[in-house]
Motif scaffolding. Structure first.
Motif, PDB file in Angstrom:
ATOM      1  N   VAL A  61       0.552  -1.266  -0.178  1.00 13.77           N
ATOM      2  CA  VAL A  61       0.190   0.179  -0.093  1.00 13.77           C
ATOM      3  C   VAL A  61       0.943   1.423  -0.311  1.00 13.77           C
ATOM      4  N   GLY A  62       1.894   1.282   0.830  1.00 11.42           N
ATOM      5  CA  GLY A  62       2.665   2.329   0.529  1.00 11.42           C
ATOM      6  C   GLY A  62       3.659   2.576  -0.717  1.00 11.42           C
ATOM      7  N   MET A  63       3.854   1.391  -1.188  1.00 14.16           N
ATOM      8  CA  MET A  63       4.661   1.355  -1.970  1.00 14.16           C
ATOM      9  C   MET A  63       3.156   2.538  -3.425  1.00 14.16           C
ATOM     10  N   ALA A  64       2.414   1.969  -3.362  1.00 17.82           N
ATOM     11  CA  ALA A  64       0.914   1.995  -4.564  1.00 17.82           C
ATOM     12  C   ALA A  64       1.058   3.731  -4.336  1.00 17.82           C
ATOM     13  N   VAL A  65       1.049   4.165  -3.352  1.00 22.12           N
ATOM     14  CA  VAL A  65       0.763   5.440  -3.183  1.00 22.12           C
ATOM     15  C   VAL A  65       1.773   6.077  -3.598  1.00 22.12           C
ATOM     16  N   ALA A  66       3.235   6.197  -3.120  1.00 20.98           N
ATOM     17  CA  ALA A  66       4.216   6.308  -3.825  1.00 20.98           C
ATOM     18  C   ALA A  66       4.189   6.862  -4.944  1.00 20.98           C
ATOM     19  N   ILE A  67       4.061   5.546  -5.821  1.00 22.06           N
ATOM     20  CA  ILE A  67       3.783   5.434  -7.193  1.00 22.06           C
ATOM     21  C   ILE A  67       2.508   6.376  -7.627  1.00 22.06           C
ATOM     22  N   ALA A  68       1.415   6.821  -7.445  1.00 22.96           N
ATOM     23  CA  ALA A  68       0.598   7.595  -7.907  1.00 22.96           C
ATOM     24  C   ALA A  68       0.827   8.493  -7.464  1.00 22.96           C
ATOM     25  N   LEU A  69       1.817   9.435  -6.312  1.00 19.12           N
ATOM     26  CA  LEU A  69       2.521  10.883  -6.789  1.00 19.12           C
ATOM     27  C   LEU A  69       3.734  11.165  -7.673  1.00 19.12           C
ATOM     28  N   VAL A  70       4.379   9.876  -7.844  1.00 17.07           N
ATOM     29  CA  VAL A  70       5.470  10.317  -8.848  1.00 17.07           C
ATOM     30  C   VAL A  70       4.727   9.488 -10.642  1.00 17.07           C
ATOM     31  N   ARG A  71       3.563   9.410 -10.643  1.00 21.64           N
ATOM     32  CA  ARG A  71       2.821   9.803 -11.681  1.00 21.64           C
ATOM     33  C   ARG A  71       1.807  11.089 -11.746  1.00 21.64           C
ATOM     34  N   GLY A  72       1.721  11.675 -10.471  1.00 22.77           N
ATOM     35  CA  GLY A  72       1.562  12.499 -10.482  1.00 22.77           C
ATOM     36  C   GLY A  72       2.553  14.038 -11.837  1.00 22.77           C
ATOM     37  N   PHE A  73       3.385  13.600 -10.899  1.00 28.12           N
ATOM     38  CA  PHE A  73       4.766  14.372 -11.741  1.00 28.12           C
ATOM     39  C   PHE A  73       5.094  13.949 -13.184  1.00 28.12           C
ATOM     40  N   ALA A  74       5.149  12.553 -12.950  1.00 30.21           N
ATOM     41  CA  ALA A  74       5.252  12.340 -14.663  1.00 30.21           C
ATOM     42  C   ALA A  74       4.152  12.480 -15.601  1.00 30.21           C
TER      43      ALA A  74
END
Length: 565
Positions: free
Chosen positions: A142-155
């Motif tokens: 879950v923690g990794m998923a939230v981090a990836i979601a934020l990265v996608r917000g930038f990407a």
């Protein structure tokens, strides 16, 4: 070989191993979260749960998935503990009480793994494996998923468009939570944990489902111990920065951590995914140099804390420490001061909370270092996922500060940092300190929780401050000396863990959604170069100054007062 030399050599070996896997693992994780293909086993999971893994989610839908999955996990784990007395493989242990069941369920679902119980005397095989070990995997995912979601917000650049009422609008989609959850578990955590568990078994860690045995003692009498699937749980507890121990002594227990080699391996497991996620971030945003900047910030803080910890624990103040050669109280002679110092810093600068030594027995300043590591927000390198998104929020703050200095609208990775983004970042920063300081103040002021403090004075205050710092930051380690198995502490630390885990996630996902709908801003002569060493220095300074201003008064009442006494 002297103890200082041994500690330095362990540190060098660890850094070398982390550097060796950084690029392949970080790039592999980027491919995992960017792939459009689903493995066969993943398709079975989606079919069994009725999930469409290809549906794109806005930040609100992503958040609903996170909260719904976590709520179901808390309920399942709570009921499993309450029913333990009638389950097979319970080792004749009674069902766990309501307050402790709530605390433990919340603890493992929030990736905290705070334990106010003796593991080998409380939890049977079913609860340990079907409950606690499973949550070690999925809470990390879950923690990794939230981090990836934020990265996608930038990407995501340019932002994708949809249609609403005949008008083109920015959708701000961040991927699919269920797909990210399953992929993180199946493709990353399970394979790495399986390999680590085999190595631990080969080096002497316990792995069985035996019952309770009685063994004789050298001094006469006998004691009882039970077996369990220890190595498999030890592997994921470190890899997923979880921290809950199968035994009360945690990673100081020879069944969990038999040798100096396994001790170094467990530190490696704690750090490998959080450090490698910076490479994942760089690959996904299209600039690996941006990932190296975040990595350099994390590594600078981590190495600095390790050096300070070794210095305080090798300082030889007082006749007892001089006779022992270092501050050996509460430390395993198998690992020495060097290994224990690296472990203590790594476990408190991440959200792990596993311990191979008694943090309450560290020197006053050494205990303060462990506290400060958690107070930073556990971002150097931080927990699995949570460390990356915490550091990216700090990067947003640092960019904003730089923008104020030069009178320019701040930008980060082509996205403008406006009023909405700053409000969300500020809210993220304020949640955890508020929980820590309010609950600590209440526990010190009220008479009933005050009875749990066994050491009066500055050290007793440090124990309470450590407990709520650990719970609110989802760390899980304890200073010990505090009787935390009371209704007050089980309830308040449980609330601190829940709010400290999910309120920041709300702000992170809202920030990701706000960034995802923005048009990218072209780079100009006035754009702050965030891939340069200058920004690394700015980011390190922002982390230390903001944390210092927030927590210094509380630290002055506890570990600093004790260390200077």
């Amino acid at each position: 070989m002297g103890p200082v030399t041994a500690g330095v050599l362990q540190l060098l070996a660890l850094v070398g191993a982390l550097a060796l896997v950084h690029i392949p693992l970080g790039s592999c994780m980027a491919r995992v979260y960017s792939s459009k293909r689903h493995l066969r086993v993943e398709k079975w999971i989606y079919r069994g749960t009725g999930v469409d893994p290809d549906t794109e989610m806005t930040w609100t839908a992503y958040l609903r998935g996170v909260l719904a999955f976590s709520a179901a996990g808390v309920l399942f784990l709570y009921l499993l503990q309450r029913l333990q007395g009638v389950l097979p493989g319970s080792l004749h242990f009674a069902s766990v009480g309501p307050a402790q069941s709530f605390n433990t369920a919340v603890s493992f679902v929030t990736n905290t793994n705070w334990q106010s119980y003796y593991g080998e005397q409380t939890m049977g095989h079913v609860v340990q494996t079907a409950g606690l070990a499973v949550q070690n995997f999925v809470s990390a995912a879950v923690g990794m998923a939230v981090a990836i979601a934020l990265v996608r917000g930038f990407a995501f650049s340019p932002a994708r468009f949809g249609s609403r009422g005949g008008t083109a609008v920015r959708t701000g989609e961040l991927g699919n939570f269920w797909s990210d959850l399953v992929r993180g578990t199946v493709r990353i955590l399970l394979p790495l944990a399986a390999v680590a568990a085999v190595v631990l078994v080969a080096r002497g860690a316990l792995q069985n489902f035996s019952g309770i045995h009685g063994v004789g003692q050298f001094t006469g009498g006998s004691q009882q111990f039970n077996g369990g699937a220890v190595a498999s749980q030890e592997a994921i507890k470190e890899l997923g920065t979880n921290g809950g121990g199968y035994f009360n002594a945690n990673s100081a227990h020879p069944f969990e951590n038999p040798t100096p080699f396994t001790n170094l391996l467990e530190i490696f497991l704690i750090l490998v995914i959080p450090f490698s996620l910076t490479r994942t971030f760089g690959v996904m945003v299209g600039s690996v140099r941006q990932g190296y900047t975040v990595l350099a910030t994390m590594a600078t803080i981590w190495l600095g804390f390790v050096a300070l910890m070794m210095w305080t624990e090798f300082a030889h103040h007082g006749p007892a420490l001089q006779a022992a050669g270092a501050a050996m109280e509460g430390k395993e002679v198998r690992f020495g001061v060097g290994g224990s110092s690296i472990f203590a810093v790594s476990t408190t600068l991440t959200s792990t909370g596993a311990v191979d030594s008694f943090h309450s027995s560290f020197t006053g300043l050494g205990g303060g270092i462990t506290l400060l590591g958690m107070m930073l927000g556990e971002i150097a390198p931080g927990g699995v996922g949570s460390g990356l998104y915490g550091m990216l929020v700090m990067a947003v703050i640092a960019v904003f500060i730089a923008g104020l200095m030069v009178g320019r609208t701040p930008e980060y990775l082509g996205k403008k940092i406006g009023a909405r983004e700053m409000k969300l970042a500020a809210a993220y920063l304020l949640v955890t300190p508020a929980l820590v300081l309010v609950f600590t103040a209440a526990s010190m002021a009220l008479p009933t929780p005050g009875h749990s403090v066994l050491n009066p004075g500055a050290h007793g205050f440090s124990e309470v401050l450590y407990a709520f710092t650990s719970a609110s930051n989802n760390n899980g380690s304890a200073f010990a000396g505090l009787n935390a198995n009371t209704d007050w502490y089980n309830t308040t630390t449980g609330l601190a863990m829940l709010l400290g885990r999910f309120l920041p996630m709300v702000f992170v996902l809202a920030l990701a959604g706000s960034l995802a709908v923005q048009r990218p801003v072209p780079v100009s002569a006035g754009t702050l170069r965030t891939e340069k060493p200058l920004f690394t220095g700015l980011l390190v300074g922002a982390v230390l100054i903001i944390t210092g201003l927030t927590y210094f008064p509380a630290l002055a009442l506890g570990p600093l007062a004790e260390g200077l006494a």
